[in-house]
Design an enzyme around this catalytic site. Structure first.
Site, PDB file in Angstrom:
ATOM      1  N   GLU A 133     -26.809  56.475 -21.141  1.00 38.51           N
ATOM      2  CA  GLU A 133     -27.527  56.705 -22.360  1.00 38.51           C
ATOM      3  C   GLU A 133     -28.895  57.255 -22.254  1.00 38.51           C
ATOM      4  O   GLU A 133     -29.574  56.947 -21.190  1.00 38.51           O
ATOM      5  CB  GLU A 133     -27.464  55.231 -23.304  1.00 38.51           C
ATOM      6  CG  GLU A 133     -26.153  54.734 -23.657  1.00 38.51           C
ATOM      7  CD  GLU A 133     -25.343  55.511 -24.518  1.00 38.51           C
ATOM      8  OE1 GLU A 133     -25.713  56.207 -25.118  1.00 38.51           O
ATOM      9  OE2 GLU A 133     -24.112  55.378 -24.626  1.00 38.51           O
ATOM     10  N   ASP A 158      -8.122  58.821 -35.008  1.00 37.47           N
ATOM     11  CA  ASP A 158      -9.248  57.996 -35.132  1.00 37.47           C
ATOM     12  C   ASP A 158     -10.636  58.491 -35.109  1.00 37.47           C
ATOM     13  O   ASP A 158     -11.564  58.353 -35.908  1.00 37.47           O
ATOM     14  CB  ASP A 158      -9.469  56.677 -33.960  1.00 37.47           C
ATOM     15  CG  ASP A 158     -10.475  55.587 -34.289  1.00 37.47           C
ATOM     16  OD1 ASP A 158     -10.545  55.185 -35.500  1.00 37.47           O
ATOM     17  OD2 ASP A 158     -11.345  55.493 -33.626  1.00 37.47           O
TER      18      ASP A 158
END
Length: 213
Positions: A133, A158
């Site tokens: 990240e 999804d």
């Protein structure tokens, strides 16, 4: 394409850079510029602009991945109002062309091709994985929980449901074949923390389109 220099010495140097670029495109990850020297990165941009390396961008293994995922991508793209190649490019970018799947604790396939995390609202299976990240422009590695699906159909369903139902991604919907608008819409909605995510996704869509000609 204009390249500086001349003579046998330059020819040998250029050949070495060309091999480096082609290895990167065949085996590297989209947008991973840090794997190339500055000289090779510039050459990569020049060669791509001239249409000289697109054939290496989609190897047989990558083409097989695209063909397997195409039916799912077509359905998801129709729901999102974008072209299927945009959805395919994002699946390839997030999963390393299917070569780096998120795995379950027992080693099984999570079928999560889009890096969708499992928050407190998720009631399905979970796969824990080490991820990178960006915070304040700095890379950080940490273990996160990701959604797990029984099959790829559920994964694409999804993904489409998440983008279509979340107002943060409204700008990415209904843009047709405008890959840059889609990528910017995802980035502005916070889909990924990588500051270069939108550019990587749009670039990969462009590669797929040039290869398909």
């Amino acid at each position: 394409m204009d390249l500086p220099g001349g003579g046998a010495g330059f020819a040998e140097q250029f050949s070495g850079l060309r091999r480096e670029v082609e290895r990167f495109i065949a085996n590297g990850e989209p947008g991973a510029a840090a794997q190339l020297t500055p000289e090779a990165w510039r050459l990569k941009q020049q060669l791509q602009a001239a249409g000289r390396v697109d054939a290496a961008a989609v190897s047989p293994d990558r083409q097989a991945f695209l063909e397997e995922m195409r039916p799912y991508a077509q359905a998801a793209a129709a729901r999102l109002g974008v072209t299927p190649d945009i959805v395919l490019a994002q699946a390839a970018l997030e999963s390393g062309w299917g070569r780096k799947p998120l795995t379950l604790a027992n080693g099984g396939n999570s079928h999560n091709l889009f890096g969708i995390k499992a928050d407190s609202r998720w009631r399905g299976g979970v796969a824990a994985a080490l991820t990178t990240e960006f915070a304040d422009g700095q890379k950080q590695s940490r273990v996160e929980s990701f959604r797990a699906y029984p099959d790829y159909q559920a994964a694409f369903d999804d993904y489409a449901r998440l983008l279509a139902s979340n107002p943060r991604y409204r700008a990415a919907l209904g843009v047709g074949g405008d890959a840059q608008a889609f990528a910017r819409g995802l980035a502005s909605g916070g889909y990924a923390s990588d500051p270069g995510y939108a550019g990587k996704l749009a670039d990969l869509v462009g590669q797929l389109r040039r290869t398909a000609r």
